[in-house]
Design a protein around this motif. Structure first.
Motif, PDB file in Angstrom:
ATOM      1  N   ALA A  41      32.240  43.794  61.622  1.00  0.00           N
ATOM      2  CA  ALA A  41      32.874  42.724  60.846  1.00  0.00           C
ATOM      3  C   ALA A  41      32.427  42.793  59.386  1.00  0.00           C
ATOM      4  CB  ALA A  41      32.539  41.366  61.448  1.00  0.00           C
ATOM      5  N   LEU A  42      31.139  43.048  59.151  1.00  0.00           N
ATOM      6  CA  LEU A  42      30.643  43.172  57.783  1.00  0.00           C
ATOM      7  C   LEU A  42      31.278  44.373  57.077  1.00  0.00           C
ATOM      8  CD1 LEU A  42      28.672  42.231  55.589  1.00  0.00           C
ATOM      9  CD2 LEU A  42      26.988  43.784  56.597  1.00  0.00           C
ATOM     10  N   ALA A  43      31.393  45.486  57.770  1.00  0.00           N
ATOM     11  CA  ALA A  43      32.022  46.670  57.183  1.00  0.00           C
ATOM     12  C   ALA A  43      33.490  46.389  56.861  1.00  0.00           C
ATOM     13  CB  ALA A  43      31.908  47.861  58.132  1.00  0.00           C
ATOM     14  N   ARG A  44      34.183  45.700  57.750  1.00  0.00           N
ATOM     15  CA  ARG A  44      35.589  45.375  57.522  1.00  0.00           C
ATOM     16  C   ARG A  44      35.745  44.465  56.309  1.00  0.00           C
ATOM     17  NH1 ARG A  44      36.667  42.729  62.046  1.00  0.00           N
ATOM     18  NH2 ARG A  44      36.456  44.645  63.226  1.00  0.00           N
ATOM     19  N   ARG A  45      34.887  43.432  56.214  1.00  0.00           N
ATOM     20  CA  ARG A  45      34.947  42.530  55.050  1.00  0.00           C
ATOM     21  C   ARG A  45      34.639  43.275  53.758  1.00  0.00           C
ATOM     22  NH1 ARG A  45      31.466  38.715  58.098  1.00  0.00           N
ATOM     23  NH2 ARG A  45      32.897  37.565  59.414  1.00  0.00           N
ATOM     24  N   THR A  46      33.660  44.177  53.793  1.00  0.00           N
ATOM     25  CA  THR A  46      33.305  44.946  52.599  1.00  0.00           C
ATOM     26  C   THR A  46      34.462  45.828  52.160  1.00  0.00           C
ATOM     27  OG1 THR A  46      31.001  44.959  53.316  1.00  0.00           O
ATOM     28  CG2 THR A  46      31.624  46.580  51.664  1.00  0.00           C
ATOM     29  N   LEU A  47      35.119  46.487  53.094  1.00  0.00           N
ATOM     30  CA  LEU A  47      36.250  47.343  52.733  1.00  0.00           C
ATOM     31  C   LEU A  47      37.410  46.524  52.167  1.00  0.00           C
ATOM     32  CD1 LEU A  47      36.224  49.950  55.619  1.00  0.00           C
ATOM     33  CD2 LEU A  47      35.581  50.277  53.239  1.00  0.00           C
ATOM     34  N   TRP A  48      37.671  45.346  52.729  1.00  0.00           N
ATOM     35  CA  TRP A  48      38.724  44.482  52.180  1.00  0.00           C
ATOM     36  C   TRP A  48      38.369  44.032  50.765  1.00  0.00           C
ATOM     37  CZ3 TRP A  48      43.553  44.162  53.230  1.00  0.00           C
ATOM     38  CH2 TRP A  48      44.020  44.386  54.506  1.00  0.00           C
ATOM     39  N   LEU A  49      37.101  43.696  50.544  1.00  0.00           N
ATOM     40  CA  LEU A  49      36.658  43.282  49.221  1.00  0.00           C
ATOM     41  C   LEU A  49      36.824  44.419  48.217  1.00  0.00           C
ATOM     42  CD1 LEU A  49      35.303  41.078  47.498  1.00  0.00           C
ATOM     43  CD2 LEU A  49      33.119  42.089  48.130  1.00  0.00           C
ATOM     44  N   LEU A  50      36.452  45.636  48.595  1.00  0.00           N
ATOM     45  CA  LEU A  50      36.629  46.790  47.717  1.00  0.00           C
ATOM     46  C   LEU A  50      38.101  47.057  47.435  1.00  0.00           C
ATOM     47  CD1 LEU A  50      33.945  49.261  49.090  1.00  0.00           C
ATOM     48  CD2 LEU A  50      33.942  48.062  46.896  1.00  0.00           C
ATOM     49  N   LEU A  51      38.946  46.909  48.434  1.00  0.00           N
ATOM     50  CA  LEU A  51      40.381  47.108  48.236  1.00  0.00           C
ATOM     51  C   LEU A  51      40.937  46.075  47.263  1.00  0.00           C
ATOM     52  CD1 LEU A  51      43.011  48.572  49.054  1.00  0.00           C
ATOM     53  CD2 LEU A  51      43.264  46.847  50.832  1.00  0.00           C
ATOM     54  N   CYS A  52      40.560  44.815  47.429  1.00  0.00           N
ATOM     55  CA  CYS A  52      41.040  43.766  46.519  1.00  0.00           C
ATOM     56  C   CYS A  52      40.535  44.005  45.104  1.00  0.00           C
ATOM     57  CB  CYS A  52      40.605  42.396  47.023  1.00  0.00           C
ATOM     58  SG  CYS A  52      41.452  41.898  48.522  1.00  0.00           S
ATOM     59  N   ALA A  53      39.278  44.427  44.960  1.00  0.00           N
ATOM     60  CA  ALA A  53      38.740  44.724  43.636  1.00  0.00           C
ATOM     61  C   ALA A  53      39.480  45.885  42.989  1.00  0.00           C
ATOM     62  CB  ALA A  53      37.249  45.027  43.734  1.00  0.00           C
ATOM     63  N   ALA A  54      39.823  46.908  43.761  1.00  0.00           N
ATOM     64  CA  ALA A  54      40.566  48.047  43.218  1.00  0.00           C
ATOM     65  C   ALA A  54      41.966  47.629  42.787  1.00  0.00           C
ATOM     66  CB  ALA A  54      40.636  49.167  44.260  1.00  0.00           C
ATOM     67  N   VAL A  55      42.620  46.799  43.577  1.00  0.00           N
ATOM     68  CA  VAL A  55      43.961  46.320  43.205  1.00  0.00           C
ATOM     69  C   VAL A  55      43.887  45.483  41.937  1.00  0.00           C
ATOM     70  CG1 VAL A  55      45.828  44.779  43.926  1.00  0.00           C
ATOM     71  CG2 VAL A  55      44.938  46.475  45.509  1.00  0.00           C
ATOM     72  N   LEU A  56      42.900  44.616  41.835  1.00  0.00           N
ATOM     73  CA  LEU A  56      42.734  43.788  40.642  1.00  0.00           C
ATOM     74  C   LEU A  56      42.445  44.653  39.414  1.00  0.00           C
ATOM     75  CD1 LEU A  56      42.529  40.918  39.468  1.00  0.00           C
ATOM     76  CD2 LEU A  56      40.080  41.049  39.946  1.00  0.00           C
ATOM     77  N   ALA A  57      41.571  45.631  39.551  1.00  0.00           N
ATOM     78  CA  ALA A  57      41.257  46.520  38.431  1.00  0.00           C
ATOM     79  C   ALA A  57      42.490  47.307  37.996  1.00  0.00           C
ATOM     80  CB  ALA A  57      40.129  47.472  38.819  1.00  0.00           C
ATOM     81  N   PHE A  58      43.267  47.799  38.942  1.00  0.00           N
ATOM     82  CA  PHE A  58      44.489  48.531  38.595  1.00  0.00           C
ATOM     83  C   PHE A  58      45.485  47.624  37.888  1.00  0.00           C
ATOM     84  CE2 PHE A  58      48.840  49.754  39.594  1.00  0.00           C
ATOM     85  CZ  PHE A  58      48.883  51.006  39.010  1.00  0.00           C
ATOM     86  N   THR A  59      45.619  46.382  38.359  1.00  0.00           N
ATOM     87  CA  THR A  59      46.558  45.447  37.743  1.00  0.00           C
ATOM     88  C   THR A  59      46.155  45.138  36.307  1.00  0.00           C
ATOM     89  OG1 THR A  59      46.994  44.488  39.915  1.00  0.00           O
ATOM     90  CG2 THR A  59      47.629  43.187  38.012  1.00  0.00           C
ATOM     91  N   VAL A  60      44.874  44.875  36.094  1.00  0.00           N
ATOM     92  CA  VAL A  60      44.399  44.603  34.728  1.00  0.00           C
ATOM     93  C   VAL A  60      44.613  45.811  33.842  1.00  0.00           C
ATOM     94  CG1 VAL A  60      42.315  44.142  33.364  1.00  0.00           C
ATOM     95  CG2 VAL A  60      42.776  42.823  35.434  1.00  0.00           C
TER      96      VAL A  60
END
Length: 82
Positions: A41-60
């Motif tokens: 569960a921790l690994a899954r949450r971490t990967l989702w957080l990294l994915l959201c951060a990458a999407v946000l960085a790409f959008t900016v």
């Protein structure tokens, strides 16, 4: 070993008494299983957080750089009518 011998050997194994299970085996298995589920569960949450951060960085980046806009020309057109 032919089929009859294999069947007889299987019957002998099945007729034997079940071996004794160690006393703390169930508790240990439950503890390890819970720990494994928490790690997944921790690994899954971490990967989702990294994915959201990458999407946000790409959008900016895309909104800042605007790569879809043609860059301005570096040279001026020739003046022909003087």
């Amino acid at each position: 070993m032919n089929r009859a011998e294999r069947e007889a050997a299987a019957r002998r194994i099945l007729e034997q008494a079940a071996p004794q299970v160690p006393a703390g085996l169930y508790d240990e298995a439950v503890r390890r299983g819970g720990r494994m589920l928490r790690r997944r569960a921790l690994a899954r949450r971490t990967l989702w957080l990294l994915l959201c951060a990458a999407v946000l960085a790409f959008t900016v980046w895309a909104l800042t750089v605007r790569p879809w806009v043609e860059p301005p020309s570096q040279t001026t057109p020739q003046v022909t009518d003087w």
